[in-house]
Scaffold this active site. Structure first.
Site, PDB file in Angstrom:
ATOM      1  N   LYS A  19       0.818  -1.217   0.000  1.00 18.40           N
ATOM      2  CA  LYS A  19       0.000   0.000   0.000  1.00 18.40           C
ATOM      3  C   LYS A  19       0.852   1.267   0.000  1.00 18.40           C
ATOM      4  O   LYS A  19       0.485   2.283   0.575  1.00 18.40           O
ATOM      5  CB  LYS A  19      -0.981  -0.004   1.180  1.00 18.40           C
ATOM      6  N   TRP A  41       4.510 -10.624  -8.718  1.00 21.43           N
ATOM      7  CA  TRP A  41       5.194 -10.590  -7.425  1.00 21.43           C
ATOM      8  C   TRP A  41       6.124 -11.783  -7.341  1.00 21.43           C
ATOM      9  O   TRP A  41       5.694 -12.941  -7.414  1.00 21.43           O
ATOM     10  CB  TRP A  41       4.175 -10.617  -6.288  1.00 21.43           C
ATOM     11  N   HIS A  94       7.507  -7.422  -2.301  1.00 17.52           N
ATOM     12  CA  HIS A  94       7.331  -6.769  -1.003  1.00 17.52           C
ATOM     13  C   HIS A  94       8.387  -7.266  -0.004  1.00 17.52           C
ATOM     14  O   HIS A  94       8.321  -6.930   1.177  1.00 17.52           O
ATOM     15  CB  HIS A  94       5.943  -7.067  -0.424  1.00 17.52           C
ATOM     16  N   ARG A 105       6.018   5.578   0.993  1.00 19.38           N
ATOM     17  CA  ARG A 105       4.859   6.441   1.240  1.00 19.38           C
ATOM     18  C   ARG A 105       4.824   6.810   2.713  1.00 19.38           C
ATOM     19  O   ARG A 105       5.342   6.072   3.567  1.00 19.38           O
ATOM     20  CB  ARG A 105       3.579   5.679   0.856  1.00 19.38           C
ATOM     21  N   SER A 120      -4.392   2.865   4.619  1.00 17.76           N
ATOM     22  CA  SER A 120      -4.725   2.154   3.395  1.00 17.76           C
ATOM     23  C   SER A 120      -4.691   0.637   3.605  1.00 17.76           C
ATOM     24  O   SER A 120      -5.559  -0.098   3.117  1.00 17.76           O
ATOM     25  CB  SER A 120      -3.749   2.551   2.277  1.00 17.76           C
ATOM     26  N   ALA A 141      -7.608   8.262 -11.490  1.00 17.14           N
ATOM     27  CA  ALA A 141      -8.953   8.008 -12.008  1.00 17.14           C
ATOM     28  C   ALA A 141      -8.936   6.920 -13.069  1.00 17.14           C
ATOM     29  O   ALA A 141      -9.815   6.036 -13.091  1.00 17.14           O
ATOM     30  CB  ALA A 141      -9.550   9.298 -12.572  1.00 17.14           C
TER      31      ALA A 141
END
Length: 306
Positions: free
Chosen positions: A45, A78, A101, A123, A131, A224
């Site tokens: 996330k 992944w 990850h 982030r 998130s 979007a």
């Protein structure tokens, strides 16, 4: 392979058994990287999906055909998930995009001596935990989220699936001083200046784009567009695995959303844990708020907009 209630423990870190097996995790640690590989690394996330879209568009000079016709988990699988071996075996022999990850202390040895390009995406951890919390509510292969306070405590303790955010970011960003094939891009940078972020990525990948190609890339990886793209938004995943009636994989894409979730007490507690765990690292900026994180800027030494 459902295994929705299975958790795999691997080197002290828990992984969802629906996607990971002991064999797939072990294979990732001895994966033979090619010099032509592009590896996208992140804690969950943190902007992973966004970077997958950017890299695909850069490789195709702004042409959105693959983004709109091939699921992102096939375009950039992944590494540690059980299906990746089959997907990568069928990939082009000269150019592969791979996602992971995994923390550096596990994957770093496999990368030693490789010239594979590594893009680390980070982030604001407060936005990450919010998130991730909402994602747990809809992802039936992840443990029950519980209350946000319970989830926040697990995040700060590093006991959620995929381990500690603190260890993850410190492990990868500490390599920037010694790895000239590692680029660090933040979610904030992509949010504030997507055009500039795409240019940085294209330059790093030795695939410079002309202005028209950058503009097309910006257009096709806007939040979007991604939210409404079935190849990206995970609506292709079966309802019993990811329940979109309980939320959206791509919720709002905003920075600073944590302010709508944290109480003042939770924020103070977060700050105290953050300062304790990251006290010996370099200054960095998220959302115009100074934090201390372990970061060495890339060769351009360009700071984010302030």
């Amino acid at each position: 392979m459902a295994r929705l209630d299975v958790t795999e423990m691997f080197h002290g870190i828990s992984f969802p058994g629906h996607l990971h097996t002991q064999e797939s995790l072990q294979l990732a640690l001895r994966f033979p990287f090619r010099d032509t590989d592009v590896l996208i690394v992140s804690y969950p996330k943190s902007g992973t999906t966004w970077m997958q879209e950017i890299v695909t568009l850069v490789a195709n000079r702004g042409d959105p055909h693959l983004n709109q016709t091939v699921p992102n988990w096939t375009r950039a699988p992944w590494l540690e998930q059980y299906y990746s071996a089959a997907v990568l075996e069928a990939s082009s022999p000269t150019k592969r995009t791979i996602t992971t990850h995994l923390p550096h202390h596990l994957l770093g040895p496999a990368l030693q001596g490789s010239k594979a390009k590594v893009i680390y995406v980070s982030r604001n951890p407060k936005d990450v935990v919010v998130s991730f919390y909402h994602f747990h509510k809809m992802a039936n292969f992840l443990p029950c989220a519980g209350t946000f306070e319970e989830f926040l405590n697990k995040f700060l303790e590093g006991t959620l699936n995929f381990g500690s955010w603190f260890d993850h970011i410190k492990g990868w960003t500490s390599q920037m001083a010694s790895m000239d094939n590692l680029l660090h891009v933040t979610y904030q940078e992509m949010s504030l200046d997507l055009h500039g972020a795409i240019r940085r990525v294209s330059s790093f990948l030795d695939c410079p784009l002309v202005e028209e190609e950058v503009n097309k890339s910006v257009q096709h990886c806007s939040f979007a567009r991604m939210k409404n793209n079935n190849m990206v938004n995970y609506t292709l995943i079966a309802h019993e695995i990811m329940d979109h009636s309980k939320g959206s994989f791509m919720r709002n894409g905003k920075t600073g959303d944590w302010k709508n979730m944290f109480t003042e007490e939770q924020n103070q507690y977060f700050e105290s844990v953050f300062k304790s765990k990251m006290h010996d690292c370099t200054e960095f900026v998220w959302e115009y708020i100074c934090y201390i994180v372990c970061l060495w800027y890339d060769a351009g030494n360009q700071k984010l907009p302030q």
